[in-house]
Design an enzyme around this catalytic site. Structure first.
Site, short mmCIF file in Angstrom:
data_model
loop_
_atom_site.label_atom_id
_atom_site.label_comp_id
_atom_site.label_asym_id
_atom_site.label_seq_id
_atom_site.Cartn_x
_atom_site.Cartn_y
_atom_site.Cartn_z
CE LYS A 29 -6.95 1.92 -31.61
NZ LYS A 29 -7.11 0.83 -30.64
CB THR A 30 -10.01 -3.18 -32.00
OG1 THR A 30 -9.70 -2.02 -31.23
CG2 THR A 30 -10.19 -4.36 -31.06
CG ASP A 213 -4.49 -1.22 -29.40
OD1 ASP A 213 -4.34 -0.53 -30.43
OD2 ASP A 213 -5.57 -1.29 -28.79
CD GLU A 214 -5.01 3.32 -28.72
OE1 GLU A 214 -4.40 4.17 -29.37
OE2 GLU A 214 -6.25 3.24 -28.70
CD GLN A 244 -6.82 8.42 -32.60
OE1 GLN A 244 -7.63 8.29 -31.69
NE2 GLN A 244 -6.77 7.56 -33.61
NE ARG A 591 -12.37 10.00 -30.29
CZ ARG A 591 -11.71 8.94 -30.78
NH1 ARG A 591 -11.98 7.73 -30.33
NH2 ARG A 591 -10.83 9.09 -31.76
#
Length: 708
Positions: A29-30, A213-214, A244, A591
């Site tokens: 995503k980044t 973002d997020e 998330q 993770r």
């Protein structure tokens, strides 16, 4: 442009208008946000200064800035990239006077807020209901995040009435100190954008493309900022993952992402489902867990990374055995410490782990412990620096007025406070008056005069000198180094090292040439509790599942997979809370890059009492073929194996039945309501506490009285 998959390219090159990118864990995503910004600048000809990118942590913002600058081949990025709170601070530095408040203000951190609230609670009338200062702050924060104010309706309970009484007192105290709290950094800009047409249009013209973002972590006020800035049909490009969303307890509203297409008609939606982080085995297990949730937009992550073991699960005897199994596994399998993490639901679970690591002689670091800037020495020095630029900051004055000791004790400070309240003047000005008032003792007058002279002298430097030189002047004028050395002869060297590290951080700020002391102090309030963590540290990382979001490791241990821990005991009261706990489990599982090991205990000491535990329902949600049972050496030696305690079911509960809860222990059923999956039970525990639970979700075991 780097090689991108088809789904990523479609999102990056999306046309004008609102767009939602559903980006699963590890899906890049980044990279998509970075390449979207580069594409807008290089292919669409958008001026970099017209792009605003908002995220949630300084770490993420710094990484994004660095990657965009590298792709564009520039040293200084013209695009505004930062956290929501830093953007709010940016706006308030320029527009605060439109709210009738001065531009030079202090940002109160958590400690400052708590100190202020403790004083306000202490000042309540003797007949007031006793309330916790922290609960009062939480109550106020929840309202501010929802952009609400207390209503005039009658209170539901006595605590709410006290909280409502504290609301105006708290905000009056903030304004009197020329200060804002963390929530104000969002609420005040949202108020400006919503009510001041001139300000709103000014920033809409400036930022024609907004990227968030997020997005699943946004609260109501952050949603309003994005909506007001983008306008109807504006270029709002949000990236997030509803699976998330794990921060409802601090105001995040999952409906912001679930309802995006409704809130922004005509929005394009893109799904990023290829995971570049984890093995197929890890993803299969994580997908199986989160698929049990109802509140989802829907996606299934996949990976082409072969290899790796199945997800392991070890059921051990107790918490101590669990910790020993973890450290033994790390040692025997040769896991690299800096690529290994131990994740847990609550901070209290770290203690047994730390003891096991120390006994084994393995290096570890607890992430999210005491923040550097929350240490006593740093807080002391920060209060000195703050009062130099904001002399009306009474909270800072109260902290350092007698540090180092200078003869201004509690009695003198009460007199100063009395003058301040009676005359309606700041405490520093009250000390000036005390120094000249013969009604006070000579000792009090002299001490007050000396402190005022000290602050006046140092304030002369604060207007023009570097932050480092101002701090050095404070240390020299106050004798703070000697104070540290003589107040703690055992650990003074470590405490002086903290002071030296603070000086170094001031010097680094000066080198960046981003402003003077006022900007330095305001920016410090935006530092989060995981900023100091680096995966280059040669030690195993111990942290909560919440702290691990955004990080990744080759090897992950997710411990305490039991009812009452994950999902947490409090979550059993609602389906929505259980779903968030399931998302938290999913975040923790994803993770891991190569190895994921889960563990739980059969018994554990909870609230000082040994209690039987029930395996987490999330373990049951992983298909048997995707989960490998792992035996610890201790269990193999003892040959322990016993079935988990049976769950309570509908028809087995009645008033007066004796039950055991996985977290709260033994209790008695008071009454039940509902039926089927909606069956609820209220239990009074032997400790005297009573709670209500969803029977289908709670870790309950029938002890007696289950037959009707």
């Amino acid at each position: 442009m780097p090689t991108m998959n088809e789904a990523q390219m479609k999102a990056i090159t999306a046309g004008d208008g609102p767009a939602l990118v559903l980006a699963g864990a590890g899906s890049g995503k980044t990279r998509v946000i970075v390449e979207r910004i580069v594409w807008l600048i290089e292919e669409r000809g958008v001026d970099p200064r017209n792009i605003l990118a908002l995220t949630f942590t300084n770490r993420a913002a710094a990484e994004m800035k660095s990657r965009i600058a590298a792709r564009l081949g520039v040293e200084r990025l013209a695009t505004w990239v930062g956290t929501y709170h830093s953007f709010g601070l940016f706006v308030l530095r320029r527009e605060m006077e439109r709210l009738g408040r001065p531009k030079n203000f202090t940002v109160f951190d958590d400690g400052d807020q708590l100190s202020l609230m403790k004083r306000l609670v202490k000042g309540l009338s003797a007949g007031s209901t006793k309330v916790s200062p922290r609960e009062a702050l939480s109550w106020i924060s929840r309202l501010k995040q929802e952009t609400e104010e207390p209503g005039d309706e009658e209170s539901l309970n006595e605590e709410d009435a006290v909280f409502r009484e504290l609301w105006p007192k708290y905000h009056h105290a903030l304004e009197k100190a020329r200060a804002v709290d963390f929530d104000d950094l969002l609420g005040l800009p949202a108020k400006l954008f919503g009510e001041d047409d001139e300000v709103r249009e000014k920033y809409r013209r400036r930022y024609t493309h907004i990227l968030v973002d997020e997005y699943q972590d946004t609260n109501r006020v952050q949603y309003l900022i994005a909506k007001e800035l983008s306008g109807e049909g504006g270029n709002l490009f949000v990236v997030g993952d509803e699976d998330q969303s794990i921060y409802s307890w601090r105001g995040a509203d999952i409906t912001n992402i679930l309802d995006f297409e409704k809130d922004f008609p005509g929005a394009a939606t893109f799904r990023l489902e290829q995971n570049y982080r984890s093995t197929k085995a890890i993803l299969a297990a994580a997908n199986a867990v989160v698929a049990c949730n109802v509140e989802r937009l829907g996606k299934t992550l996949w990976s082409d990374q072969e290899g790796g073991d199945r997800v392991g699960y070890c059921l051990v005897a107790d918490g101590g055995a669990e910790a020993r199994w973890v450290v033994d596994t790390i040692a025997k399998r040769g896991f690299e410490p800096r690529s290994t993490a131990i994740l847990y639901r609550t901070n209290g679970q770290a203690r047994a782990m730390e003891e096991a690591f120390r006994r084994k002689g393995l290096a570890y670091i607890v992430v999210g412990g005491i923040k550097f800037f929350a240490r006593k020495e740093i807080k002391d020095l920060l209060c000195y620096l703050r009062i130099l630029i904001n002399p009306v900051d009474g909270e800072s004055l109260r902290r350092i007025v007698n540090i180092p000791p200078r003869g201004i004790g509690g009695t003198t400070l009460e007199e100063v406070n009395s003058i301040s309240e009676r005359r309606g003047i700041p405490m520093l000005e009250a000390m000036r008056e005390m120094a000249e008032d013969l009604a006070h003792s000579a000792r009090a007058r002299n001490a007050a005069a000396a402190f005022v002279a000290l602050i006046d002298t140092l304030a002369l430097k604060a207007g023009s000198d570097s932050v480092e030189s101002i701090l050095e002047a404070v240390l020299e004028a106050t004798g703070y180094r000697d104070y540290v050395q003589h107040s703690d002869e055992k650990d003074f060297r470590a405490r002086l090292e903290v002071v030296d590290e603070f000086i170094a951080s001031c010097a680094e700020f000066d080198e960046r040439d981003e402003g003077g002391l006022e900007i330095f102090l305001q920016d410090l309030a935006l530092v989060s509790d995981t900023e100091g963590y680096s995966n280059e540290t040669p030690a195993v990382a111990l942290m909560t599942c919440h702290s691990a979001k955004g990080l990744e490791f080759d090897n992950v241990f997710l411990i305490g997979m039991e009812e009452g821990y994950l999902p947490h005991g409090i979550a059993a009261e609602s389906d929505e809370d259980v779903e968030e706990e399931r998302r938290l489990c999913y975040v923790a599982m994803t993770r891991a890059r190569k190895t994921l090991l889960l563990s739980g205990a059969e018994t554990r000491v909870v609230f000082g009492e040994g209690r039987d535990r029930t395996p987490s329902r999330f373990i049951d949600e992983i298909p048997e073929g995707q989960l490998e049972k792992v035996a610890s050496e201790e269990a193999a030696t003892r040959g322990r194996a016993r079935p988990s305690a049976p769950r309570a079911a509908e028809g087995e509960l009645r008033m007066g039945a004796k039950v055991r809860h996985g977290t709260f222990g033994k209790g008695t059923v008071m009454y039940t309501s509902g039926s089927g999956k909606k069956l609820k039970v209220r239990i009074r525990f032997d400790s005297g506490m009573s709670r209500q639970f969803m029977v289908s979700a709670a870790p309950l075991e029938i002890l007696e009285g289950k037959r009707k």
